[in-house]
Enzyme design. Sequence first.
Site, mmCIF file in Angstrom:
data_model
loop_
_atom_site.group_PDB
_atom_site.id
_atom_site.type_symbol
_atom_site.label_atom_id
_atom_site.label_comp_id
_atom_site.label_asym_id
_atom_site.label_seq_id
_atom_site.Cartn_x
_atom_site.Cartn_y
_atom_site.Cartn_z
ATOM 1 N N TYR A 1 0.836 -1.199 0.000
ATOM 2 C CA TYR A 1 0.000 0.000 0.000
ATOM 3 C C TYR A 1 0.871 1.249 0.000
ATOM 4 O O TYR A 1 0.558 2.245 -0.657
ATOM 5 C CB TYR A 1 -0.929 -0.001 1.216
ATOM 6 C CG TYR A 1 -1.979 -1.095 1.154
ATOM 7 C CD1 TYR A 1 -3.078 -0.975 0.294
ATOM 8 C CD2 TYR A 1 -1.879 -2.250 1.925
ATOM 9 C CE1 TYR A 1 -4.039 -1.978 0.219
ATOM 10 C CE2 TYR A 1 -2.835 -3.250 1.862
ATOM 11 C CZ TYR A 1 -3.916 -3.119 1.007
ATOM 12 O OH TYR A 1 -4.860 -4.110 0.935
ATOM 13 N N ASN B 1 -11.970 0.029 -5.540
ATOM 14 C CA ASN B 1 -11.627 -0.230 -6.942
ATOM 15 C C ASN B 1 -12.869 -0.732 -7.697
ATOM 16 O O ASN B 1 -13.377 -1.796 -7.395
ATOM 17 C CB ASN B 1 -10.515 -1.294 -6.969
ATOM 18 C CG ASN B 1 -10.161 -1.733 -8.376
ATOM 19 O OD1 ASN B 1 -10.602 -1.133 -9.346
ATOM 20 N ND2 ASN B 1 -9.358 -2.790 -8.461
ATOM 21 N N CYS C 1 -6.087 -5.179 -7.703
ATOM 22 C CA CYS C 1 -5.842 -4.703 -6.340
ATOM 23 C C CYS C 1 -5.548 -5.874 -5.389
ATOM 24 O O CYS C 1 -5.060 -5.646 -4.278
ATOM 25 C CB CYS C 1 -7.026 -3.879 -5.840
ATOM 26 S SG CYS C 1 -8.595 -4.739 -5.895
ATOM 27 N N HIS C 2 -5.800 -7.097 -5.838
ATOM 28 C CA HIS C 2 -5.461 -8.251 -4.985
ATOM 29 C C HIS C 2 -3.938 -8.421 -4.877
ATOM 30 O O HIS C 2 -3.468 -9.183 -4.044
ATOM 31 C CB HIS C 2 -6.092 -9.534 -5.541
ATOM 32 C CG HIS C 2 -5.690 -9.870 -6.944
ATOM 33 N ND1 HIS C 2 -6.293 -9.291 -8.048
ATOM 34 C CD2 HIS C 2 -4.732 -10.696 -7.432
ATOM 35 C CE1 HIS C 2 -5.729 -9.770 -9.156
ATOM 36 N NE2 HIS C 2 -4.768 -10.617 -8.815
ATOM 37 N N GLU D 1 -2.096 -17.180 -9.021
ATOM 38 C CA GLU D 1 -0.989 -16.523 -9.726
ATOM 39 C C GLU D 1 0.374 -17.021 -9.252
ATOM 40 O O GLU D 1 1.410 -16.539 -9.714
ATOM 41 C CB GLU D 1 -1.093 -14.997 -9.550
ATOM 42 C CG GLU D 1 -2.355 -14.414 -10.196
ATOM 43 C CD GLU D 1 -2.378 -12.892 -10.198
ATOM 44 O OE1 GLU D 1 -1.342 -12.261 -9.888
ATOM 45 O OE2 GLU D 1 -3.432 -12.326 -10.527
#
Lengths: 191, 155
Positions: free
Chosen positions: A124, A147, A155-156, A182
């Site tokens: 952040y 978002n 944003c994850h 991912e």
Amino acid sequence: MNINASLERVRERAAAEGLLDVAYASTDSPFGPLLLAKTPMGLVRLGLPNQDADELLVELAAKISPRVLEAPAALDEERRELDLYFDRKLDSFDLPLDWSLSDGFRLRVLHQIATIPYGETRTYTEMARGAGNERAVRAAGTACGRNPIPLVVPCHRVLRSGGALGGYGGGLPMKRGLLTLEGVLDESPPG
Amino acid sequence: MVSALPPFQVLIDEHAANVMAVLRGAVGREGAEDCFQETFLAALRAYPQLQDDSNLRGWLITIAHRKAVDHHRARGRRPVPVAEVAETAVTDPEPNDDGVWLAVGALPPKQRAAVTLRFALDLPHAEIADALGCSPEAARRSLHEGIKRLRKELA
């Protein structure tokens, strides 16, 4: 010709006439149904499974235009890319986006987030710095939380400085699931 | 808030079947599909500027009625046989309804619309008035005259 065929013609003619201000469709994901909404400029809103689709459409009617129509064909490419992403066959979305639901510092944060590559994470603090105000970490967190286009604007991939997950609009299990997909987190469930 | 109007899709989900029923009653099955498309496109064009959203069904039916009138004008006001009665018919017409709806199709536009709205959709006078853009008294009169004429035609 039944009523659905007539409605399909209405949608086609509305699109041709430029009357489809907001087209929407729902699509399946491993986390539950997603709602996709698009303006002529691009994808404007993505509703996560834990968000109320009707509320979201009412919000779009108020903020963008009441001409909100269900039009799955208009979102074929968005649905195709999301399917590939969840199948681990796509690591970068190539979709036009409409940013008009965000502005100011929040929009700058979202632009930062949009550049985080697949399988990587940022903090952040880094997002706040990139948006021009390193001290506005809390505001950067709020920007992530609001978002309008999660997943596509990833944003994850934003975590706390210590490595803690932080928050997620779709719930922490989904954030954990996406980071696992991912390859950021291990497959094994957290102990 | 720029607007408090509901998403247009809500109007489609709630009223499309009604609008189609009105149009089938007013112009017959063939013409109804064209009129239906024209109705929803006209509504979609005008929707963002709509001031009064208290009776969205009445608004849509008003537009449908205008499209039905246009349709009849375009066809030179020829009486149109109506093969099928509205799907949502609440009041069952006479058993031999082909003749009745043929006669309904031959009524002047306002009377035809009033009769269709009353008997195919079971709308109360106030809503018929809304749909026709006239006073409840005028709607009652159109309906009354329409029925009187039908009685004479079918006697």
